[in-house]
Design a protein around this motif. Structure first.
Motif, PDB file in Angstrom:
ATOM      1  N   ILE A  46       0.875  -1.166   0.000  1.00 53.13           N
ATOM      2  CA  ILE A  46       0.000   0.000   0.000  1.00 53.13           C
ATOM      3  C   ILE A  46       0.918   1.223   0.000  1.00 53.13           C
ATOM      4  N   TYR A  47       0.858   1.983  -1.058  1.00 47.54           N
ATOM      5  CA  TYR A  47       1.784   3.101  -1.204  1.00 47.54           C
ATOM      6  C   TYR A  47       1.259   4.331  -0.469  1.00 47.54           C
ATOM      7  N   ALA A  48       2.150   4.954   0.267  1.00 46.23           N
ATOM      8  CA  ALA A  48       1.770   6.147   1.018  1.00 46.23           C
ATOM      9  C   ALA A  48       1.534   7.313   0.075  1.00 46.23           C
ATOM     10  N   ASP A  49       0.598   8.175   0.465  1.00 51.07           N
ATOM     11  CA  ASP A  49       0.378   9.453  -0.206  1.00 51.07           C
ATOM     12  C   ASP A  49      -0.028   9.300  -1.671  1.00 51.07           C
ATOM     13  N   PRO A  73      -0.098  10.962  -7.246  1.00 46.16           N
ATOM     14  CA  PRO A  73       0.489  11.444  -5.995  1.00 46.16           C
ATOM     15  C   PRO A  73      -0.410  12.511  -5.368  1.00 46.16           C
ATOM     16  N   ALA A  74      -0.576  12.420  -4.065  1.00 47.86           N
ATOM     17  CA  ALA A  74      -1.402  13.425  -3.389  1.00 47.86           C
ATOM     18  C   ALA A  74      -0.787  14.805  -3.491  1.00 47.86           C
ATOM     19  N   ASP A  75       0.533  14.877  -3.532  1.00 50.58           N
ATOM     20  CA  ASP A  75       1.257  16.141  -3.613  1.00 50.58           C
ATOM     21  C   ASP A  75       1.666  16.379  -5.059  1.00 50.58           C
ATOM     22  N   SER A  79       5.456  15.331  -9.018  1.00 53.57           N
ATOM     23  CA  SER A  79       5.744  15.186 -10.445  1.00 53.57           C
ATOM     24  C   SER A  79       7.222  15.377 -10.728  1.00 53.57           C
ATOM     25  N   ALA A  80       7.948  15.971  -9.778  1.00 52.03           N
ATOM     26  CA  ALA A  80       9.389  16.127  -9.942  1.00 52.03           C
ATOM     27  C   ALA A  80      10.081  14.768 -10.063  1.00 52.03           C
ATOM     28  N   LEU A  81       9.409  13.707  -9.575  1.00 53.23           N
ATOM     29  CA  LEU A  81       9.966  12.365  -9.728  1.00 53.23           C
ATOM     30  C   LEU A  81      10.178  12.014 -11.194  1.00 53.23           C
ATOM     31  N   TRP A 113       1.724   1.885  -7.668  1.00 56.12           N
ATOM     32  CA  TRP A 113       3.179   1.902  -7.874  1.00 56.12           C
ATOM     33  C   TRP A 113       3.571   2.925  -8.935  1.00 56.12           C
ATOM     34  N   LEU A 114       2.894   2.927 -10.070  1.00 55.73           N
ATOM     35  CA  LEU A 114       3.207   3.903 -11.114  1.00 55.73           C
ATOM     36  C   LEU A 114       2.993   5.329 -10.607  1.00 55.73           C
ATOM     37  N   ALA A 115       1.929   5.530  -9.842  1.00 50.00           N
ATOM     38  CA  ALA A 115       1.696   6.860  -9.276  1.00 50.00           C
ATOM     39  C   ALA A 115       2.784   7.233  -8.282  1.00 50.00           C
ATOM     40  N   SER A 116       3.275   6.258  -7.537  1.00 53.14           N
ATOM     41  CA  SER A 116       4.339   6.547  -6.566  1.00 53.14           C
ATOM     42  C   SER A 116       5.625   6.989  -7.248  1.00 53.14           C
ATOM     43  N   GLU A 117       5.749   6.654  -8.540  1.00 53.46           N
ATOM     44  CA  GLU A 117       6.910   7.087  -9.321  1.00 53.46           C
ATOM     45  C   GLU A 117       6.657   8.412 -10.031  1.00 53.46           C
TER      46      GLU A 117
END
Length: 313
Positions: A46-49, A73-75, A79-81, A113-117
């Motif tokens: 479960i990915y945070a945020d 991403p919540a923040d 997108s800087a990732l 996972w893709l969103a976490s990146e």
């Protein structure tokens, strides 16, 4: 809309190899298609945020809405990732074109996972055979791309509509490969995409590919194609991505395991067709007998992210 707080990624990653082969319908044997452990929701990461917006209607078929889930991403600063503009990626589940679900825990994991990146990820549901044979599924996927390109979605999620990629596994790998090779011309208009990742996709659905497939899979293909047999089945070539390749197609990353359910020879067919047309392609054959999402170890996840960031720019 919901937001996941906290993470159980370590537990999930250790358990993923044991659970995802059952959790994911993929193009697996019939006895496995719809079975998964009751506790699978407790062991997948479960990915945070990450914010998940579920069941967004992108079209309809037979009066019923076609739905997808959006993960981001919540923040917005995340997108800087991506080292640049925000990119969108659709993920397309497997299931022999006849089962599976966008919100299956294993595919929800992919979306998050893709969103976490840093990507804006969309897990797409589509019409299933035999009730909706070819070309219903690929038409739905194309409709999802059109929906993503609409100004309303671009404004709501803040991605660049020229930078849309696709990720699919097993039957979903076939669909995203077909999406990539459908049509011709620029990747930033209509239903074109700019990059594709295919895990374990069956590629040649004609009789030429049958000897590369496991026992019993031919009937699944016929059910999907809406054909009684292969003698009178024009859909077989139309549904085979390697039969649709042209030099304007986008780059692909294709991954199979050495001894898996859908043989690596199918991926080789696609890679050969793309290379012959001058299209950039990377074919990876990994050890073992994993299939589709079972291939997603840390190393491959990193390679996929690097590929998508490099191609979507």
């Amino acid at each position: 809309m919901k937001q996941h707080a906290g993470t159980r990624a370590l537990v999930g990653m250790l358990a993923l190899a044991l659970t995802v082969g059952i959790a994911v319908a993929g193009c697996a044997p019939a006895a496995v298609d719809s079975i998964r452990p009751a506790a699978v929701d407790d062991v997948l990461p479960i990915y945070a945020d990450i914010v998940v917006n579920e069941n967004l209607a992108y079209g309809e078929r037979d009066g019923q809405p076609l739905l997808l889930d959006a993960c981001q991403p919540a923040d917005a600063a995340a997108s800087a990732l991506n080292n640049g503009p925000r990119r969108a990626v659709i993920s397309v589940h497997g299931g022999s074109w006849r089962s599976g679900d966008k919100a299956d825990p294993a595919w929800r994991n992919v979306c998050e996972w893709l969103a976490s990146e840093g990507f804006i990820a969309f897990s797409v549901g589509y019409s299933l055979a035999p009730g909706h044979p070819f070309p219903a599924g690929i038409d739905d996927i194309r409709a999802a791309i059109s929906w993503l390109r609409a100004p309303e979605q671009v404004e709501a999620y803040g991605y660049d509509p020229a930078l849309i990629g696709a990720f699919g596994g097993s039957a979903g790998g076939n669909l995203v490969s077909l999406l990539a090779t459908s049509g011709a011309g620029p990747w930033d208009v209509g239903t074109r995409v700019a990059a594709v990742v295919d895990l374990s996709g069956p590629i040649d659905l004609t009789t030429a590919g049958l000897d590369m497939l496991p026992d019993g899979f031919a009937q699944r293909q016929l059910d999907y194609l809406g054909c009684a047999d292969y003698d009178r089945c024009d859909a077989a070539a139309a549904a085979s991505p390697n039969h649709q390749v042209d030099p304007s197609d986008p780059p692909q990353l294709i991954v199979h395991a050495e001894d898996e359910y859908i043989p690596a020879a199918q991926g080789q067919l696609m890679a050969d067709a793309l290379r012959s047309a001058g299209v950039p392609v990377t074919l990876e054959t990994v050890p073992g007998d994993g299939h589709s999402l079972e291939l997603l170890d840390d190393e491959l996840r990193g390679q996929i992210v690097e590929f998508l960031r490099g191609a979507l720019r």
